[in-house]
Design a protein around this motif. Sequence first.
Motif: not given
Length: 87
Positions: A74-87
């Motif tokens: 879940d933490g990995v998934a959140e990091q991927i989502i944030q990176a895709a959003a440019g964060r």
Amino acid sequence: MLRARRLGGMKFKRPEPLGATICDFVCHAHKRVMEADGSQHAGSVRDGERDRSFETRGYRTLRFWNEDIQENIDGVAEQIIQAAAGR
């Protein structure tokens, strides 16, 4: 988690050539490369070279230890989502 656009609607391909290098997973729409690394990658000079090669093509590399993927998906998934959003 990366199949069938389950993660934020992003489409990942694997393994996928990107230039002369093959990456573990890539989302072309968000220009993100995801690499799953085992302990043999600790301090790898070659990985840095690969990352720079991806960067020259406009891609950002996200590296995750296999252990993190297995124990904190879940933490990995959140990091991927944030990176895709440019964060």
